[in-house]
Design a protein around this motif. Structure first.
Motif, mmCIF file in Angstrom:
data_model
loop_
_atom_site.group_PDB
_atom_site.id
_atom_site.type_symbol
_atom_site.label_atom_id
_atom_site.label_comp_id
_atom_site.label_asym_id
_atom_site.label_seq_id
_atom_site.Cartn_x
_atom_site.Cartn_y
_atom_site.Cartn_z
ATOM 1 N N GLN A 44 120.473 104.981 18.060
ATOM 2 C CA GLN A 44 120.069 104.410 19.467
ATOM 3 C C GLN A 44 121.137 104.938 20.596
ATOM 4 O O GLN A 44 122.035 105.602 20.617
ATOM 5 C CB GLN A 44 120.254 102.821 19.638
ATOM 6 C CG GLN A 44 119.216 102.106 18.721
ATOM 7 C CD GLN A 44 117.849 102.471 19.013
ATOM 8 O OE1 GLN A 44 117.386 102.515 20.168
ATOM 9 N NE2 GLN A 44 117.163 102.886 18.034
ATOM 10 N N HIS A 49 118.187 97.958 24.240
ATOM 11 C CA HIS A 49 117.572 96.678 24.387
ATOM 12 C C HIS A 49 116.030 96.868 24.783
ATOM 13 O O HIS A 49 115.280 95.890 24.591
ATOM 14 C CB HIS A 49 118.494 96.076 25.857
ATOM 15 C CG HIS A 49 118.137 97.167 26.924
ATOM 16 N ND1 HIS A 49 119.006 98.160 27.200
ATOM 17 C CD2 HIS A 49 117.463 96.610 28.090
ATOM 18 C CE1 HIS A 49 118.791 98.692 28.412
ATOM 19 N NE2 HIS A 49 117.937 97.873 28.998
ATOM 20 N N ALA A 52 114.939 99.310 20.711
ATOM 21 C CA ALA A 52 115.488 98.747 19.557
ATOM 22 C C ALA A 52 115.792 97.275 20.031
ATOM 23 O O ALA A 52 116.611 96.609 19.194
ATOM 24 C CB ALA A 52 115.973 99.536 18.779
ATOM 25 N N PRO A 53 114.848 96.357 20.521
ATOM 26 C CA PRO A 53 115.364 94.937 20.496
ATOM 27 C C PRO A 53 115.266 94.143 19.590
ATOM 28 O O PRO A 53 116.440 93.390 19.430
ATOM 29 C CB PRO A 53 114.345 94.336 21.624
ATOM 30 C CG PRO A 53 112.947 95.593 21.283
ATOM 31 C CD PRO A 53 113.279 96.634 21.034
ATOM 32 N N THR A 54 114.801 94.463 18.364
ATOM 33 C CA THR A 54 114.869 93.776 17.335
ATOM 34 C C THR A 54 116.154 94.150 16.603
ATOM 35 O O THR A 54 116.831 92.927 16.102
ATOM 36 C CB THR A 54 113.581 94.152 16.299
ATOM 37 O OG1 THR A 54 112.367 93.671 16.901
ATOM 38 C CG2 THR A 54 113.773 92.988 15.129
ATOM 39 N N GLU A 55 116.380 95.102 16.378
ATOM 40 C CA GLU A 55 117.677 95.507 15.664
ATOM 41 C C GLU A 55 119.062 95.135 16.611
ATOM 42 O O GLU A 55 119.776 94.532 16.131
ATOM 43 C CB GLU A 55 118.018 97.190 15.613
ATOM 44 C CG GLU A 55 116.908 97.630 14.476
ATOM 45 C CD GLU A 55 115.748 98.110 15.149
ATOM 46 O OE1 GLU A 55 115.219 97.644 16.431
ATOM 47 O OE2 GLU A 55 114.852 98.770 14.567
ATOM 48 N N GLY A 57 118.855 92.517 18.592
ATOM 49 C CA GLY A 57 118.891 91.007 18.368
ATOM 50 C C GLY A 57 119.588 90.469 16.794
ATOM 51 O O GLY A 57 120.181 89.748 17.025
ATOM 52 N N HIS A 58 119.300 91.381 16.055
ATOM 53 C CA HIS A 58 119.717 91.114 14.634
ATOM 54 C C HIS A 58 121.401 91.093 14.856
ATOM 55 O O HIS A 58 122.031 90.475 14.311
ATOM 56 C CB HIS A 58 119.431 91.786 13.562
ATOM 57 C CG HIS A 58 117.815 91.518 13.296
ATOM 58 N ND1 HIS A 58 117.406 90.420 12.928
ATOM 59 C CD2 HIS A 58 116.689 92.460 12.917
ATOM 60 C CE1 HIS A 58 116.291 90.451 12.631
ATOM 61 N NE2 HIS A 58 115.735 91.640 12.695
ATOM 62 N N ASN A 61 122.807 88.202 16.588
ATOM 63 C CA ASN A 61 122.537 87.076 16.062
ATOM 64 C C ASN A 61 123.915 86.954 14.827
ATOM 65 O O ASN A 61 124.339 86.026 14.453
ATOM 66 C CB ASN A 61 121.279 87.015 15.354
ATOM 67 C CG ASN A 61 120.188 86.363 16.307
ATOM 68 O OD1 ASN A 61 120.516 85.903 17.501
ATOM 69 N ND2 ASN A 61 119.057 86.914 15.960
#
Length: 67
Positions: A44, A49, A52-55, A57-58, A61
């Motif tokens: 990235q 953001h 790769a918002p999922t990555e 976000g993980h 989290n």
């Protein structure tokens, strides 16, 4: 504020790590905040953001769960 925090997490994209302008600015912040932990998002750049918002976000989290 970072100097007063118990913990500071810095996130940078792998493509920008160590390269101008984002990576070098990031390095400047890292040198001033000694309690910071660096997290690199593989593959990235500065638009993780969006790209790769999922990555991202993980990662966020996971960092929040550690607290």
């Amino acid at each position: 504020m970072a100097r007063q925090a118990d913990r500071v997490d810095l996130i940078i994209g792998q493509c920008n790590h160590g390269t101008a302008p984002y990576g070098t600015s990031f390095d400047d912040v890292r040198q001033r905040v000694t309690r910071a932990e660096v997290h690199v998002l593989p593959g990235q750049g500065h638009l993780a953001h969006i790209q790769a918002p999922t990555e991202l976000g993980h990662l966020l989290n996971g960092l929040a769960a550690v607290r």
